[in-house]
Design a protein around this motif. Structure first.
Motif, mmCIF file in Angstrom:
data_model
loop_
_atom_site.group_PDB
_atom_site.id
_atom_site.type_symbol
_atom_site.label_atom_id
_atom_site.label_comp_id
_atom_site.label_asym_id
_atom_site.label_seq_id
_atom_site.Cartn_x
_atom_site.Cartn_y
_atom_site.Cartn_z
ATOM 1 N N ARG A 1 -5.986 5.016 6.044
ATOM 2 C CA ARG A 1 -6.957 4.007 6.350
ATOM 3 C C ARG A 1 -6.650 2.629 5.626
ATOM 4 O O ARG A 1 -6.906 1.537 6.405
ATOM 5 N N ILE A 2 -6.197 2.579 4.538
ATOM 6 C CA ILE A 2 -5.729 1.382 4.091
ATOM 7 C C ILE A 2 -4.791 0.695 4.688
ATOM 8 O O ILE A 2 -4.802 -0.536 4.789
ATOM 9 N N ILE B 1 -6.271 -1.098 7.635
ATOM 10 C CA ILE B 1 -7.190 -2.232 7.506
ATOM 11 C C ILE B 1 -6.106 -3.244 6.965
ATOM 12 O O ILE B 1 -6.240 -4.473 7.659
ATOM 13 N N LEU C 1 -13.797 0.644 11.811
ATOM 14 C CA LEU C 1 -13.831 0.183 10.550
ATOM 15 C C LEU C 1 -15.136 0.228 9.813
ATOM 16 O O LEU C 1 -15.544 0.844 8.834
ATOM 17 N N ARG D 1 -7.070 8.352 1.555
ATOM 18 C CA ARG D 1 -7.091 6.870 1.825
ATOM 19 C C ARG D 1 -5.755 6.109 2.403
ATOM 20 O O ARG D 1 -6.089 5.141 3.027
ATOM 21 N N GLN E 1 -11.846 -7.531 4.060
ATOM 22 C CA GLN E 1 -12.156 -5.982 3.612
ATOM 23 C C GLN E 1 -11.544 -5.664 2.333
ATOM 24 O O GLN E 1 -11.533 -4.474 1.750
ATOM 25 N N HIS F 1 0.870 -1.116 -0.112
ATOM 26 C CA HIS F 1 -0.055 -0.010 0.028
ATOM 27 C C HIS F 1 0.735 1.420 0.087
ATOM 28 O O HIS F 1 0.474 2.549 -0.044
ATOM 29 N N ALA G 1 -13.001 -2.357 1.008
ATOM 30 C CA ALA G 1 -12.067 -1.118 0.875
ATOM 31 C C ALA G 1 -11.847 -0.794 -0.771
ATOM 32 O O ALA G 1 -11.826 0.486 -0.968
ATOM 33 N N TRP H 1 -16.944 3.636 9.594
ATOM 34 C CA TRP H 1 -16.588 4.756 8.459
ATOM 35 C C TRP H 1 -17.641 5.717 7.785
ATOM 36 O O TRP H 1 -18.532 4.924 7.504
ATOM 37 N N GLU I 1 -15.171 1.462 -0.824
ATOM 38 C CA GLU I 1 -14.824 2.800 -0.260
ATOM 39 C C GLU I 1 -13.875 3.834 -1.189
ATOM 40 O O GLU I 1 -14.263 5.049 -1.456
ATOM 41 N N ASP I 2 -12.935 3.177 -1.840
ATOM 42 C CA ASP I 2 -11.965 3.894 -2.806
ATOM 43 C C ASP I 2 -13.078 4.602 -3.758
ATOM 44 O O ASP I 2 -12.657 5.836 -4.236
#
Length: 405
Positions: free
Chosen positions: A349-350, A353, A393, A346, A312, A287, A316, A396, A319-320
């Motif tokens: 948070r990524i 996760i 999580l 992002r 997730q 990431h 994820a 959000w 969400e992106d």
């Protein structure tokens, strides 16, 4: 000269189709290039927690997802060898009351069908199957994609390109010089079972996770609990994998049952009824790598493929899509600013996760004596503490995506 309001998207999976819907609802026209000839009808289950469901509900997809999905009452963690219940994370109506959306489990093909149906109904989305991105050129007025369709080369010009083409992303590797995917050392063996073939002792209403020393096993209901999606996670040397980690087809149980041979009766009963196993090697993409430049941006697995132990990966990506659309709505003619905003919003948070996923893997596969301490801790941890551990999580809040059509 007015700039293009067309955004090009490489990849017609969960990330690509969700992006198209989010961006189109912000007033952009979207063209989706999907290299396969038709929508996927096969695959495995997927879990959608409230954070992802909020985005999908804002797109008007809640009814379709509820019709094809299933809302389990709990995630139950059990000791694999003894079968003893260690912990129960309450879902059902309580999770919906807490976060405003349910926790759904469903077949990946059903999710894709709902997304694709919505895309086909949207006047500003063009989904092109059997259409592979071959080359990309950035220029003063936008970006041009050269794609291959039925032995013909086609040019399409737009404002920006979204790389939503998965862990083996050609957008990442060929046009952004991004990092290669790395093998995690784990294979997720998957299968579906007709629930009517299982003994009544098998719980087909909840998500059940069985913990072991070097492997773990889970199953959950899909398609209104008519089927059970089963997943066994084991360690496999990379030398045993197909080239580029493709799907491993086999009728045998994972590693000949291997780590699961001496596990509890419910686990072995599920194994006994399961046929048509397939192995999906788990690859990750760091990431910390590049997610884009002036007019090209990566989302989902193309940007940050992670291990599946927090359930997730799909969430994820969803969400992106929402965050990227919000960024483009703020900078409709300046893709470089939109991409920079998305990146800033992002990254942390990524990272969190992905860290949670790896922490879960260590917890699920602890060896004695550490697993003994884990089991005691799980048995004594109150429900409120369990819920608060994942509040960041599931709670959000997506950016506002008021429709601009």
């Amino acid at each position: 000269m007015a700039k293009s309001r067309t955004i090009l998207i490489a990849g017609g999976g969960i990330a690509g189709l969700t992006s198209a819907l989010c961006l189109a609802n912000q007033g952009f026209r979207c063209v989706v290039f999907e290299r396969t000839e038709k929508p996927a009808a096969t695959g495995a289950g997927i879990q959608l927690s409230p954070n992802a469901m909020h985005v999908l509900a804002s797109l008007g997809l809640e009814r379709g997802l509820l019709a094809s999905g299933y809302a389990p009452d709990a995630v139950i963690l059990c000791q694999g060898r003894t079968g003893r219940e260690l912990s129960r994370f309450v879902l059902g109506s309580q999770i919906k009351a807490r976060y405003g959306q349910p926790y759904l489990v469903l077949h990946r093909a059903d999710l894709l069908a709902v997304l694709l149906g919505a895309c086909r109904e949207h006047p500003d989305i063009d989904v092109r199957f059997d259409n592979r991105v071959r080359d990309v050129a950035q220029h003063r007025n936008g970006i041009t994609v050269l794609s291959n369709h039925q032995d013909r080369m086609e040019e399409t010009t737009g404002l920006a390109l979204v790389g939503a083409d998965g862990v083996w992303s050609s957008v990442r590797s060929e046009f952004l010089n991004g990092a290669n995917a790395a093998y995690s050392g784990k294979v997720a063996w998957r299968a579906l079972i007709d629930s009517s073939t299982l003994p009544s002792s098998i719980d087909i209403e909840n998500t059940i996770m069985w913990l072991g020393s070097a492997a773990h096993f889970l199953h959950y209901p899909i398609r209104q609990s008519r089927y059970l999606n089963v997943v066994a996670v084991t360690s496999v040397p990379e030398s045993f994998l197909p080239r580029r980690g493709g799907w491993i087809k086999t009728d045998a149980a994972p590693n000949g049952i291997g780590e699961f041979r001496n596990w509890s009766k419910p686990v072995l009963e599920v194994f006994e009824k399961t046929q048509g196993w397939g192995g999906w090697p788990v690859y990750t993409v760091p990431h910390s790598g590049t997610w884009g430049n002036d007019r090209i941006v990566l989302i989902g697995d193309a940007a940050h493929a992670m291990t599946p132990h927090a359930a997730q990966g799909g969430g994820a990506a969803i969400e992106d899509a929402a965050v990227l659309a919000h960024a483009f709505s703020k900078h409709p003619e300046q893709p470089e600013l939109a991409i920079a905003d998305y990146d800033r919003a992002r990254r942390s948070r990524i990272k969190r996760i992905a860290k949670l996923s790896e922490e879960n893997r260590r917890i699920y596969q602890m060896r004695p004596p550490f697993s003994w301490a884990r089991d005691v801790a799980m048995k004594t941890l109150p429900q409120d503490r369990l819920q608060k551990r994942l509040e960041w999580l599931y709670g959000w809040q997506q950016p506002s995506l008021a429709m601009k059509r």
